[in-house]
Motif scaffolding. Structure first.
Motif, PDB file in Angstrom:
ATOM      1  N   SER A 221      68.419  59.852  59.991  1.00  0.00           N
ATOM      2  CA  SER A 221      68.200  58.429  59.721  1.00  0.00           C
ATOM      3  C   SER A 221      67.024  57.892  60.550  1.00  0.00           C
ATOM      4  O   SER A 221      66.920  58.169  61.732  1.00  0.00           O
ATOM      5  CB  SER A 221      69.483  57.668  60.068  1.00  0.00           C
ATOM      6  OG  SER A 221      69.272  56.288  59.938  1.00  0.00           O
ATOM      7  N   ARG A 222      66.136  57.145  59.874  1.00  0.00           N
ATOM      8  CA  ARG A 222      64.944  56.613  60.547  1.00  0.00           C
ATOM      9  C   ARG A 222      64.887  55.090  60.363  1.00  0.00           C
ATOM     10  O   ARG A 222      65.433  54.558  59.401  1.00  0.00           O
ATOM     11  CB  ARG A 222      63.691  57.230  59.944  1.00  0.00           C
ATOM     12  CG  ARG A 222      63.521  58.707  60.281  1.00  0.00           C
ATOM     13  CD  ARG A 222      62.084  59.151  60.011  1.00  0.00           C
ATOM     14  NE  ARG A 222      61.771  59.124  58.598  1.00  0.00           N
ATOM     15  CZ  ARG A 222      61.685  60.206  57.830  1.00  0.00           C
ATOM     16  NH1 ARG A 222      61.896  61.398  58.350  1.00  0.00           N
ATOM     17  NH2 ARG A 222      61.372  60.103  56.561  1.00  0.00           N
ATOM     18  N   PRO A 223      64.205  54.386  61.296  1.00  0.00           N
ATOM     19  CA  PRO A 223      64.139  52.921  61.174  1.00  0.00           C
ATOM     20  C   PRO A 223      63.318  52.454  59.962  1.00  0.00           C
ATOM     21  O   PRO A 223      63.541  51.352  59.457  1.00  0.00           O
ATOM     22  CB  PRO A 223      63.502  52.462  62.482  1.00  0.00           C
ATOM     23  CG  PRO A 223      62.867  53.673  63.077  1.00  0.00           C
ATOM     24  CD  PRO A 223      63.594  54.859  62.554  1.00  0.00           C
ATOM     25  N   THR A 224      62.354  53.282  59.531  1.00  0.00           N
ATOM     26  CA  THR A 224      61.586  52.916  58.328  1.00  0.00           C
ATOM     27  C   THR A 224      61.505  54.141  57.424  1.00  0.00           C
ATOM     28  O   THR A 224      61.688  55.265  57.885  1.00  0.00           O
ATOM     29  CB  THR A 224      60.139  52.500  58.668  1.00  0.00           C
ATOM     30  OG1 THR A 224      59.526  53.571  59.393  1.00  0.00           O
ATOM     31  CG2 THR A 224      60.091  51.224  59.503  1.00  0.00           C
ATOM     32  N   GLY A 225      61.244  53.890  56.159  1.00  0.00           N
ATOM     33  CA  GLY A 225      61.155  55.016  55.229  1.00  0.00           C
ATOM     34  C   GLY A 225      61.202  54.517  53.810  1.00  0.00           C
ATOM     35  O   GLY A 225      60.962  53.334  53.559  1.00  0.00           O
ATOM     36  N   THR A 226      61.520  55.395  52.870  1.00  0.00           N
ATOM     37  CA  THR A 226      61.505  54.984  51.466  1.00  0.00           C
ATOM     38  C   THR A 226      62.894  54.738  50.894  1.00  0.00           C
ATOM     39  O   THR A 226      63.057  53.928  49.992  1.00  0.00           O
ATOM     40  CB  THR A 226      60.792  56.045  50.597  1.00  0.00           C
ATOM     41  OG1 THR A 226      61.365  57.322  50.887  1.00  0.00           O
ATOM     42  CG2 THR A 226      59.310  56.082  50.889  1.00  0.00           C
ATOM     43  N   ARG A 227      63.907  55.449  51.407  1.00  0.00           N
ATOM     44  CA  ARG A 227      65.237  55.302  50.801  1.00  0.00           C
ATOM     45  C   ARG A 227      66.233  54.738  51.807  1.00  0.00           C
ATOM     46  O   ARG A 227      66.633  55.397  52.749  1.00  0.00           O
ATOM     47  CB  ARG A 227      65.694  56.643  50.253  1.00  0.00           C
ATOM     48  CG  ARG A 227      64.843  56.995  49.056  1.00  0.00           C
ATOM     49  CD  ARG A 227      65.183  58.252  48.359  1.00  0.00           C
ATOM     50  NE  ARG A 227      64.119  58.498  47.378  1.00  0.00           N
ATOM     51  CZ  ARG A 227      64.224  58.187  46.088  1.00  0.00           C
ATOM     52  NH1 ARG A 227      65.304  57.619  45.615  1.00  0.00           N
ATOM     53  NH2 ARG A 227      63.222  58.429  45.264  1.00  0.00           N
ATOM     54  N   LEU A 228      66.649  53.495  51.562  1.00  0.00           N
ATOM     55  CA  LEU A 228      67.571  52.804  52.466  1.00  0.00           C
ATOM     56  C   LEU A 228      68.994  53.281  52.214  1.00  0.00           C
ATOM     57  O   LEU A 228      69.437  53.393  51.081  1.00  0.00           O
ATOM     58  CB  LEU A 228      67.479  51.288  52.235  1.00  0.00           C
ATOM     59  CG  LEU A 228      68.445  50.422  53.067  1.00  0.00           C
ATOM     60  CD1 LEU A 228      68.123  50.504  54.561  1.00  0.00           C
ATOM     61  CD2 LEU A 228      68.398  48.967  52.599  1.00  0.00           C
ATOM     62  N   CYS A 229      69.693  53.543  53.314  1.00  0.00           N
ATOM     63  CA  CYS A 229      71.087  53.993  53.218  1.00  0.00           C
ATOM     64  C   CYS A 229      72.020  52.868  53.666  1.00  0.00           C
ATOM     65  O   CYS A 229      71.591  51.978  54.401  1.00  0.00           O
ATOM     66  CB  CYS A 229      71.272  55.207  54.127  1.00  0.00           C
ATOM     67  SG  CYS A 229      72.966  55.818  54.172  1.00  0.00           S
ATOM     68  N   HIS A 230      73.297  52.932  53.281  1.00  0.00           N
ATOM     69  CA  HIS A 230      74.250  51.918  53.743  1.00  0.00           C
ATOM     70  C   HIS A 230      74.503  52.016  55.248  1.00  0.00           C
ATOM     71  O   HIS A 230      75.083  51.123  55.842  1.00  0.00           O
ATOM     72  CB  HIS A 230      75.568  51.991  52.959  1.00  0.00           C
ATOM     73  CG  HIS A 230      76.305  53.288  53.130  1.00  0.00           C
ATOM     74  ND1 HIS A 230      76.242  54.303  52.198  1.00  0.00           N
ATOM     75  CD2 HIS A 230      77.096  53.738  54.118  1.00  0.00           C
ATOM     76  CE1 HIS A 230      76.982  55.319  52.626  1.00  0.00           C
ATOM     77  NE2 HIS A 230      77.496  54.998  53.780  1.00  0.00           N
ATOM     78  N   CYS A 231      74.030  53.116  55.885  1.00  0.00           N
ATOM     79  CA  CYS A 231      74.180  53.218  57.344  1.00  0.00           C
ATOM     80  C   CYS A 231      73.165  52.329  58.058  1.00  0.00           C
ATOM     81  O   CYS A 231      73.228  52.150  59.264  1.00  0.00           O
ATOM     82  CB  CYS A 231      74.032  54.667  57.809  1.00  0.00           C
ATOM     83  SG  CYS A 231      72.357  55.340  57.723  1.00  0.00           S
ATOM     84  N   GLY A 232      72.235  51.758  57.309  1.00  0.00           N
ATOM     85  CA  GLY A 232      71.247  50.862  57.917  1.00  0.00           C
ATOM     86  C   GLY A 232      69.909  51.521  58.149  1.00  0.00           C
ATOM     87  O   GLY A 232      68.902  50.854  58.376  1.00  0.00           O
ATOM     88  N   GLY A 233      69.867  52.862  58.092  1.00  0.00           N
ATOM     89  CA  GLY A 233      68.619  53.577  58.303  1.00  0.00           C
ATOM     90  C   GLY A 233      68.030  54.062  56.982  1.00  0.00           C
ATOM     91  O   GLY A 233      68.599  53.843  55.914  1.00  0.00           O
ATOM     92  N   TYR A 234      66.887  54.712  57.107  1.00  0.00           N
ATOM     93  CA  TYR A 234      66.200  55.244  55.924  1.00  0.00           C
ATOM     94  C   TYR A 234      66.179  56.776  55.948  1.00  0.00           C
ATOM     95  O   TYR A 234      66.090  57.382  57.015  1.00  0.00           O
ATOM     96  CB  TYR A 234      64.748  54.753  55.886  1.00  0.00           C
ATOM     97  CG  TYR A 234      64.605  53.293  55.554  1.00  0.00           C
ATOM     98  CD1 TYR A 234      64.364  52.873  54.240  1.00  0.00           C
ATOM     99  CD2 TYR A 234      64.699  52.325  56.555  1.00  0.00           C
ATOM    100  CE1 TYR A 234      64.227  51.527  53.946  1.00  0.00           C
ATOM    101  CE2 TYR A 234      64.564  50.974  56.266  1.00  0.00           C
ATOM    102  CZ  TYR A 234      64.324  50.574  54.956  1.00  0.00           C
ATOM    103  OH  TYR A 234      64.199  49.255  54.659  1.00  0.00           O
ATOM    104  N   ASP A 235      66.232  57.356  54.746  1.00  0.00           N
ATOM    105  CA  ASP A 235      65.961  58.779  54.549  1.00  0.00           C
ATOM    106  C   ASP A 235      66.873  59.739  55.317  1.00  0.00           C
ATOM    107  O   ASP A 235      66.457  60.839  55.692  1.00  0.00           O
ATOM    108  CB  ASP A 235      64.485  59.095  54.874  1.00  0.00           C
ATOM    109  CG  ASP A 235      63.533  58.286  53.989  1.00  0.00           C
ATOM    110  OD1 ASP A 235      63.984  57.819  52.924  1.00  0.00           O
ATOM    111  OD2 ASP A 235      62.357  58.113  54.373  1.00  0.00           O
ATOM    112  N   CYS A 236      68.111  59.324  55.551  1.00  0.00           N
ATOM    113  CA  CYS A 236      69.081  60.259  56.134  1.00  0.00           C
ATOM    114  C   CYS A 236      69.514  61.237  55.029  1.00  0.00           C
ATOM    115  O   CYS A 236      69.156  61.075  53.870  1.00  0.00           O
ATOM    116  CB  CYS A 236      70.281  59.511  56.714  1.00  0.00           C
ATOM    117  SG  CYS A 236      71.164  58.525  55.498  1.00  0.00           S
TER     118      CYS A 236
END
Ligand SMILES: [Zn+2]
Length: 404
Positions: free
Chosen positions: A241-256
């Motif tokens: 999981s990253r703070p920015t990216g292309t795919r938002l997850c329900h965990c709040g991060g991106y690209d996990c």
């Protein structure tokens, strides 16, 4: 309820017989590290209620033929409820996890909770009346739930796709409805318990990856599931999981991993590419379709997911010193490409961790069935009780009460 109470050694003995088949009392004594009288008492108590049967083999050479003890085909059974985002069923299962009878439940995350409890309860009672004709003892009713659940409290917790059911005490409610002992566990945890109860290789320490609609990861330490302080099998899915990216997850991060390697993510991507019709719910068939497509993008989706999951799982296994990683779920069960990608990862030099796939561990038996039945056996192990089905009068009055 009419119960049989079991000795402390009984759960381990039942599991041993499930994995290895018929055993002499001496070999059980050695395998379980207990005294002769302890085994004699436990086997006598289980033979009395029909769970075990003794076979005297033909004499080989001199001396008495060795008497072996095994699970009776008409002794122990369980009722397994499997509730997934894409399908749900109730099954009557024999002692070795073989399905005897199946009822499709047709429950989805839109089903109101009370209606779901009644549907499950009615199916359990129907299966219990069939069980009473064919078996003597019911281990328990086990619910394998595709979302977070708390075995101790018998409750659904968060997160899960079944939002309207959050915090509902479903095991207690089904138990009240049916009068039969009922337990619930998360699917990934249930699968770890299923490997520990059923796998003849008896690995004690391993990490299990479940690559399905969502992603789960649970380790087994010394033959028991281990989750660490967070108690969330979904944690593995949010690795990367990253703070920015292309795919938002329900965990709040991106690209996990959940947004890049889950079967839901693969389906979304395949829909974007126009490889599959939108909104398909038959995930196993969907993965098989992608696996055999000519389009290179289909193959790449499966390869990338298998590679990413295996790479992160291997890192985790190496960090924890685990010698085995078991990979399962719809992705690995149905895609040869994903399995090959995972095997390539594990072929990297410099470690002693090997990969196995859940489908081969369970050799032909249904993964969801074994997950659900292992919840029942976990309950039997914790309570050291099981339900005596011969008390048909009691069961009959329960069925009658429901029929009114
Ligand atoms: Zn995430």
């Amino acid at each position: 309820m009419a119960h049989a109470d079991f000795s402390p050694v009984t759960p381990a003995m039942l599991s041993k017989l499930t994995k290895r088949g018929g055993q002499t009392r001496i070999s059980l004594q050695t395998a379980l590290g207990v005294s002769g009288p302890t085994i004699a008492r436990a086997t006598a108590e289980l033979t009395d209620i029909g769970i075990l049967a003794a076979n005297t083999g033909a004499a080989s050479g001199k001396g008495r033929p060795a008497e072996t003890i095994d699970l009776s085909a008409t002794g122990l059974c369980s009722i397994g409820i499997s509730i997934r985002a894409d399908r749900s069923s109730a099954r009557l299962l024999g002692a070795r996890g073989n399905a005897v009878e199946c009822i499709e439940l047709g429950i989805t995350q839109e089903t109101p909770y009370q209606e779901a409890v009644a549907t499950i309860g009615d199916s359990v009672l129907r299966l219990a009346s069939i069980a009473a004709e064919r078996f003597t003892v019911l281990a328990a009713v086990g619910i394998s739930f595709f979302g977070s659940a708390d075995y101790e409290q018998g409750k659904i917790t968060t997160p899960s796709t079944f939002k309207a059911w959050h915090h509902k005490p479903i095991a207690r409610d089904v138990e009240l409805f049916t009068g039969l002992p009922t337990a619930i566990e998360n699917y990934s945890i249930a699968l770890v318990n299923a490997v520990n109860w059923f796998d003849a290789e008896e690995p004690a320490d391993f990490f299990l990856v479940v690559a399905d609609y969502g992603i789960g990861g649970v380790s087994s330490i010394a033959g028991r599931h281990f989750l660490g302080p967070e108690r969330r099998p979904s944690g593995f899915g949010h690795i990367g999981s990253r703070p920015t990216g292309t795919r938002l997850c329900h965990c709040g991060g991106y690209d996990c991993q959940m947004t890049t390697a889950s079967v839901r993510a693969i389906r979304d991507r395949a829909e974007e590419y126009g490889l599959v019709a939108p909104g398909r719910g038959d995930l196993g068939a969907l993965i098989r379709d992608l696996d055999t497509m000519e389009d290179g993008r289909a193959r790449a989706l499966l390869d990338d997911a298998g590679d990413l999951l295996a790479g992160n799982a291997l890192t985790l296994c190496r960090g924890m010193g685990l010698p085995l990683c078991v990979l399962g779920g719809v992705l690995f069960d149905h895609s040869a490409s994903a399995r090959q990608a995972a095997n390539r990862r594990f072929a990297d030099p410099g470690h002693n961790c090997r990969a196995r796939f859940l489908a081969e561990v369970f050799s032909g038996r249904d993964t969801d069935d074994l997950a659900a039945t292992s919840v029942a056996y976990h309950h039997l192990s914790q309570t050291r009780k099981a339900y005596l089905l011969q008390h048909q009068q009691e069961l009959g009055s329960l069925l009658l009460r429901r029929a009114r």
